[in-house]
Design an enzyme around this catalytic site. Structure first.
Site, PDB file in Angstrom:
ATOM      1  N   ASP C   8      11.750  -8.855   6.601  1.00 35.09           N
ATOM      2  CA  ASP C   8      12.089  -8.887   5.178  1.00 35.09           C
ATOM      3  C   ASP C   8      13.592  -9.111   4.988  1.00 35.09           C
ATOM      4  O   ASP C   8      14.406  -8.285   5.410  1.00 35.09           O
ATOM      5  CB  ASP C   8      11.686  -7.568   4.513  1.00 35.09           C
ATOM      6  CG  ASP C   8      10.217  -7.205   4.734  1.00 35.09           C
ATOM      7  OD1 ASP C   8       9.801  -7.091   5.905  1.00 35.09           O
ATOM      8  OD2 ASP C   8       9.504  -7.010   3.749  1.00 35.09           O
ATOM      9  N   ASN C  67       3.605  -7.764  -0.365  1.00 36.67           N
ATOM     10  CA  ASN C  67       3.260  -7.137  -1.641  1.00 36.67           C
ATOM     11  C   ASN C  67       4.166  -7.581  -2.795  1.00 36.67           C
ATOM     12  O   ASN C  67       3.824  -7.389  -3.956  1.00 36.67           O
ATOM     13  CB  ASN C  67       3.268  -5.612  -1.521  1.00 36.67           C
ATOM     14  CG  ASN C  67       4.505  -5.056  -0.861  1.00 36.67           C
ATOM     15  OD1 ASN C  67       4.937  -5.548   0.191  1.00 36.67           O
ATOM     16  ND2 ASN C  67       5.092  -4.049  -1.456  1.00 36.67           N
ATOM     17  N   HIS C  68       5.318  -8.181  -2.483  1.00 40.54           N
ATOM     18  CA  HIS C  68       6.231  -8.591  -3.555  1.00 40.54           C
ATOM     19  C   HIS C  68       6.181 -10.103  -3.858  1.00 40.54           C
ATOM     20  O   HIS C  68       7.001 -10.594  -4.625  1.00 40.54           O
ATOM     21  CB  HIS C  68       7.664  -8.192  -3.208  1.00 40.54           C
ATOM     22  CG  HIS C  68       7.875  -6.707  -3.221  1.00 40.54           C
ATOM     23  ND1 HIS C  68       7.731  -5.962  -4.369  1.00 40.54           N
ATOM     24  CD2 HIS C  68       8.198  -5.824  -2.243  1.00 40.54           C
ATOM     25  CE1 HIS C  68       7.963  -4.682  -4.082  1.00 40.54           C
ATOM     26  NE2 HIS C  68       8.234  -4.576  -2.808  1.00 40.54           N
ATOM     27  N   HIS C 177      10.892  -2.407   6.657  1.00 40.49           N
ATOM     28  CA  HIS C 177      12.329  -2.696   6.595  1.00 40.49           C
ATOM     29  C   HIS C 177      13.114  -1.996   7.703  1.00 40.49           C
ATOM     30  O   HIS C 177      14.344  -2.007   7.663  1.00 40.49           O
ATOM     31  CB  HIS C 177      12.911  -2.355   5.211  1.00 40.49           C
ATOM     32  CG  HIS C 177      12.410  -3.224   4.103  1.00 40.49           C
ATOM     33  ND1 HIS C 177      13.083  -3.373   2.913  1.00 40.49           N
ATOM     34  CD2 HIS C 177      11.307  -4.017   3.996  1.00 40.49           C
ATOM     35  CE1 HIS C 177      12.403  -4.194   2.117  1.00 40.49           C
ATOM     36  NE2 HIS C 177      11.323  -4.595   2.751  1.00 40.49           N
TER      37      HIS C 177
END
Ligand SMILES: [Fe+2]
Ligand SMILES: [Fe+2]
Ligand SMILES: [Fe+2]
Ligand SMILES: [Fe+2]
Ligand SMILES: [Fe+2]
Ligand SMILES: [Fe+2]
Ligand SMILES: [Fe+2]
Ligand SMILES: [Fe+2]
Lengths: 253, 253, 253, 253
Positions: C8, C67-68, C177
């Site tokens: 990410d 998910n984003h 992350h």
């Protein structure tokens, strides 16, 4: 004392329902005290000064809230109004207050707002011990104790009811937006209902436009939710604390 | 056709309630078909052959289930019984079946068992698309379609109701163990209730001994849960599909 | 084939890190193929055309997400770009695609983007069976299979790794992350890491300004999250599929 | 002072790893103090007297725990041993203690055990404020403060690290069973790692037999989990608090 408890009121349609139904109910049932959960008053999420006042004008005495209290920044304009409560088991640094004592028609009433923790995904202190703490403060100083227990899990709601049974006079659940048919006096004397249910548009998914909610469940893609409109349903719980009776009152437009 | 839907029946007290109440109800209301959620029949969790047969003997036609279906290994003895269903949206490799067609009193009825996913923490396929899939198989081949939607979140339950509105004849929710007061016919004609509620000991937290549940919420330490005993409460939904009326039936001992 | 996997990438600082580090790494390590998870590229949440192109310009071959993916509406402008993937186990009606086959430097490579379900609170199909389905399509038609498994729970990530062991050549986890130190070849030959970790500001809570996140955990009141700035950290996994070695590459500014 | 932090030790294979590796490490690295998370010592879940003593015998100084502390009733035999800690932010009525001060080699060290709340589904008080409370008690009375922060969410772990930065000397995360590669000194001087990782069987899903875990993710049916056996992996964090350096130590059999 006669009390009317109103659950989550959803957006414009919910406010219209309250304004259309409440004045008559207060008169017919000789209501002394009205508590209303207002976390969804402002377009479905949050509370603003104008919607708060709309409810106060039709003789709502206290507005409680829940997980959506701080969704709209405008709430900070009224957060110190003595008639607005947010969950008492938010951490101590949260603005606002979680309980208050009100005097009306010769009665002294403590209203406590608490949240359950199961499935809520929020940062919250223990509502059971928070009740104990508040109860120590008000014990013997008020005539009645009423709790809005804003929670998802039925087990936590009923466990809380029994935990405070005889100490609280009324525990009414909110948050699921669906009325439950389990209203009764618990063995110790507390009037209890797992959820009062929402007041808002009947043809909706828990007050919200159904198309977007269905689309989210089907597609997995987040949707914009809007409060539904149209014919309303009004849900409430009436409790007569003197004669010890209680009744769900549901009114469809 | 007259149908009686019974939600989660909890342990010995729940079974006693069904045996004491159901035969009379079947006669008085001229019930053609009884569906009962049995996931909590065996000491509060799971299903065994003996409790399954206890229910069949008092004329339950179909036993549905949910997240507790496989809690007791003994369920494997009856998992292929045509009258036992487990959620249809379990993965395809799960034992058992999620729907079946039954013939009785001249009617052909499809019973479908599905689970919602919100807050359930289980491995489940999409219940919306699973309904579509099953509906394609049974469409035009049965007189009535009845769904037990076993789920926690009110939004998912109501969204599902609207999603299948007019395709299913009845959607009755189970799992929260608390009856909801939102029974009605949806705009497309489906009889709907978010939750039928449990049948079991009245003086309990969702059918379970209250002391242990309260202790868990207070102490944080896992407790052993036991089904509560004593006075029972029986919850059900009656639907007359011909005359299109429906009524919650709640009987306290 | 030499592959570089980047997790990410968070906002402007993350993009700056990639632009500052990637060109040199590609040259020094003789990288053939770069996959980067871009769900947090656009100010911490979502993907826009301009940030997508910034990454393509520094020779990222494929951008995966999670998910984003759909947090910013602008993603719809590029959702059909063949180099952008969203989780393949979103429901079939979701826009975009979950895997694709790429040809480069004489290699044919399938990149698959999947999401885990534990703790994610999203509507998702089974990632295990979805892999099986995709594998049937690409089997024998590509030289290598690489999976970005975007998930929270370590148990689901490792279970997935073993499930596809020998069928996938690389499974790299994303979403938490934080880089994990469990990179290795599984018994069947799949190169695996639970999480590559984020690329963004070092002095941050998972790439986000720490003050607001701490405030949320303390106060319970939702805060506005902003990507942190300042000194960067770049996290990646290098895999040499021919010589079968792999190495985490972490570069601090 | 030289400290060795060992994360979740899983069952027999994990204990074998500790016994085989720890004595040499203590000697080679001149370790003064060993903290080990023991919540999975007893066949993968819980702690018994015999596994507790096995660890004490190889010179573990303190055993911390987490969500599995009370899984085996036998823990009550040793819950008052001064070397055993359970999360300090369990409710006050929980048995056992959440921190303690130890004297060894001329150092006074406070060891604090806390749990994060995100995704944990447990009844827990705020770990941030609980740290503040404990810190007020021990401040100025000990040479070093070491925290085992047992949690799932990386954001909560890192937020906690910054929150106590400079007050705690070491914050080591546990619970995910996967070591993270983010060990460092935070700006205020606290040695931090998101997770030390588990010690147990290498060929496993987070220490557990992989077949059953995969089966659960595929079938949706609960499985019996057993700790895996075979070749071990030992994960730990070494911190030299005087020279201010730290190093992950990972040893594979
Ligand atoms: Fe609400
Ligand atoms: Fe709410
Ligand atoms: Fe149940
Ligand atoms: Fe259930
Ligand atoms: Fe993510
Ligand atoms: Fe992310
Ligand atoms: Fe744990
Ligand atoms: Fe553990």
């Amino acid at each position: 004392m006669n009390v009317l408890l109103i659950g989550d009121v959803i957006g414009r349609t919910g406010r219209r329902a309250v304004k259309s139904v409440l004045p008559k109910l207060i008169e017919e049932l000789n209501i002394d005290f009205v508590v209303l959960n207002g976390e969804n008053l402002a377009h479905g999420n949050g509370i603003t000064k104008s919607v708060f006042q709309e409810m106060i004008e039709v003789k709502v005495d206290v507005i409680t809230s829940g997980n959506h209290t701080f969704d709209k920044k405008e709430v900070y304009e009224i957060i110190d109004d003595e008639r607005l409560l947010r969950p008492a088991n938010l951490p101590p640094s949260a603005p606002g207050k979680g309980f208050n004592v009100f005097e009306k028609n010769g009665y002294k009433v403590a209203i406590i707002n608490l949240m359950g923790r199961a499935f809520m995904g929020m940062v919250l202190d223990c509502p059971f011990r928070k009740f104990d703490e508040i109860y120590e403060i008000i014990k013997g100083k008020v005539d009645y104790v009423i709790v809005d227990f804003h929670a998802e899990a039925t087990s936590e709601k009923q466990a809380f009811g029994y935990y405070v049974d005889s100490r609280a006079d009324i525990v009414f659940g909110t948050h699921t937006h669906v009325p439950t048919a389990d209203e009764r006096f618990l063995p110790g004397g507390t009037a209890f209902i797992s959820d009062v249910g929402m007041t808002g548009a009947l043809d909706s998914v828990i007050g919200v436009r159904k198309d977007e909610i269905i689309k989210k469940f089907i597609s997995g893609i987040p949707q914009k939710y809007e409060p539904a409109e149209g014919q309303f349903i009004f849900n409430s719980l009436y409790v007569n604390l003197k004669d010890r009776n209680l009744k769900r009152i549901q009114i469809k437009e």
